[in-house]
Design an enzyme around this catalytic site. Sequence first.
Site, PDB file in Angstrom:
ATOM      1  N   VAL A  18     -40.904  -6.483  29.094  1.00  9.18           N
ATOM      2  CA  VAL A  18     -40.303  -5.273  29.665  1.00  9.18           C
ATOM      3  C   VAL A  18     -40.113  -4.236  28.568  1.00  9.18           C
ATOM      4  O   VAL A  18     -39.433  -4.491  27.575  1.00  9.18           O
ATOM      5  CB  VAL A  18     -38.940  -5.564  30.321  1.00  9.18           C
ATOM      6  CG1 VAL A  18     -38.350  -4.288  30.918  1.00  9.18           C
ATOM      7  CG2 VAL A  18     -39.071  -6.639  31.383  1.00  9.18           C
TER       8      VAL A  18
ATOM      9  N   GLY B 245     -41.936  -2.780  26.167  1.00  6.50           N
ATOM     10  CA  GLY B 245     -42.492  -2.809  24.819  1.00  6.50           C
ATOM     11  C   GLY B 245     -41.506  -3.171  23.733  1.00  6.50           C
ATOM     12  O   GLY B 245     -40.904  -4.249  23.743  1.00  6.50           O
TER      13      GLY B 245
ATOM     14  N   GLY C 275     -57.028   6.114  27.428  1.00  2.85           N
ATOM     15  CA  GLY C 275     -56.705   4.697  27.360  1.00  2.85           C
ATOM     16  C   GLY C 275     -55.318   4.337  27.843  1.00  2.85           C
ATOM     17  O   GLY C 275     -54.893   3.181  27.723  1.00  2.85           O
TER      18      GLY C 275
ATOM     19  N   LYS D 203     -41.203  -5.435  36.336  1.00  5.00           N
ATOM     20  CA  LYS D 203     -40.178  -5.260  35.298  1.00  5.00           C
ATOM     21  C   LYS D 203     -38.794  -5.128  35.915  1.00  5.00           C
ATOM     22  O   LYS D 203     -37.807  -5.654  35.387  1.00  5.00           O
ATOM     23  CB  LYS D 203     -40.512  -4.038  34.450  1.00  5.00           C
ATOM     24  CG  LYS D 203     -41.805  -4.190  33.665  1.00  5.00           C
ATOM     25  CD  LYS D 203     -42.249  -2.886  33.029  1.00  5.00           C
ATOM     26  CE  LYS D 203     -43.559  -3.050  32.284  1.00  5.00           C
ATOM     27  NZ  LYS D 203     -44.074  -1.780  31.737  1.00  5.00           N
TER      28      LYS D 203
ATOM     29  N   GLY E  96     -48.278  -0.181  23.836  1.00  5.34           N
ATOM     30  CA  GLY E  96     -49.024  -0.067  22.591  1.00  5.34           C
ATOM     31  C   GLY E  96     -49.010  -1.367  21.820  1.00  5.34           C
ATOM     32  O   GLY E  96     -48.094  -2.180  21.938  1.00  5.34           O
TER      33      GLY E  96
END
Length: 435
Positions: free
Chosen positions: A134, A136, A189, A207, A309
């Site tokens: 959840v 990052g 992306g 999440k 990321g």
Amino acid sequence: MPESPAPLRIAVLGAGTVGSQVIRLLHDQHDDFAARSGVAISVEKVLVRDPGAPRDVPIDPALLTTDPVEAIDGMDIVIELIGGIEPARSHVLRALEQGISVITGNKALLAAHGPELYNAAAASGADLYYEAAVAGAIPVVYGLRESLAGDRITRIMGVVNGTTNFILDAMSAQGLSYEEALARAQELGYAEADPSADVDGLDAAAKCSILASLAFHSRVGLDDVAVEGIASITAEDIAEAAFFNRTIKLLAIAERRIGEDGAEGVAMRVHPALLPLDHPLASVDGAFNAILVEGEAAGRLMFYGQGAGGAPTASAVLSDLVAAAHHRAYGGHAPRESVYARLPILDPGIARTRYQIRLQVEDRLGVLSDVAGIFARHGVSIHSVHQRDDKEPGACVIVATTHLAREADLRAVTRALGQSPAVREVASAIRVEGE
């Protein structure tokens, strides 16, 4: 001085964007991780589909394997970063059933099979960590599971999907249509070729279910969350929001509520919503995430940071690894699943919110009265009305914002408006939060 424990054997399942960064950081900061956890950590195997595939981060070919048995059996800790349900579920269960601790960033797996995994971990005494599942790098799982374990959480509201946030920001800042903003997100992306999990709200719902399970000490699944995505949001909706000094965000909301039988339960929803520009979540831009947590003792807390990321998500994985490695070497274990409250899942129709409804109506005497009558017959009070001429002849636009009302009543109003002869079109009906 006691002897140093033997180095721990680690396997990483998946060497994509996140997995490759985990491997890189463990290699580059090997001594630091050993010092933080109190034990040396050695990556022994990396499970991949294709050992010859090009990778952003060089990985020793001797570590690569396509055999899950070779990658999992005999390890001390397994880091699962494959994603999806299968084969991730089978791999995680294989590890847990052998007493191997698992770290995962797989929100879909936890939302669909969390109880099965928690039970397997408890039965074998293994750790199950999932900070990376959840938001990052944001330590919200740790915050709910440990830092706020002494408080009674009443509500969680957050921007938890970076793809949809990027799309809505691009529509707002650049005047793009939804289709144009989605194409831009795919080019950069931020969005997959098939973006449905993000734009349909399913990623945020997974999440939301994990956060609700932690906050309310109750088992919650993906199917318990009412979900609405952003595909229906138009450039006109964005412009309308700006006119009223608001912005549109895809929100995940989980809250304690009193059900119609008078008992407390949990209500969860994911949907686009209008936020005033001075709201803390209104300024969350790009791929960033933010979660507001409200507790009875702590009050309102905000968790903010990079929600996606490779490196940011790897940071969350490695924080779990430090804890799991220390437990493995010196004893102790991660917090177990806490479901003592066993709160029922409430019908989303009892949630209380506000709607902003934009109508194209006949430009004639008495139309506003007709519209107001529909709201009144369904027990919904109007907070404000804005009227202006429409570009089509014989029509005008009415934008009505309601007071707080039951979700079910607001939906009924929207349906009735769509059937009224005075209304040409219900152009949009978007919830209003944070006011």
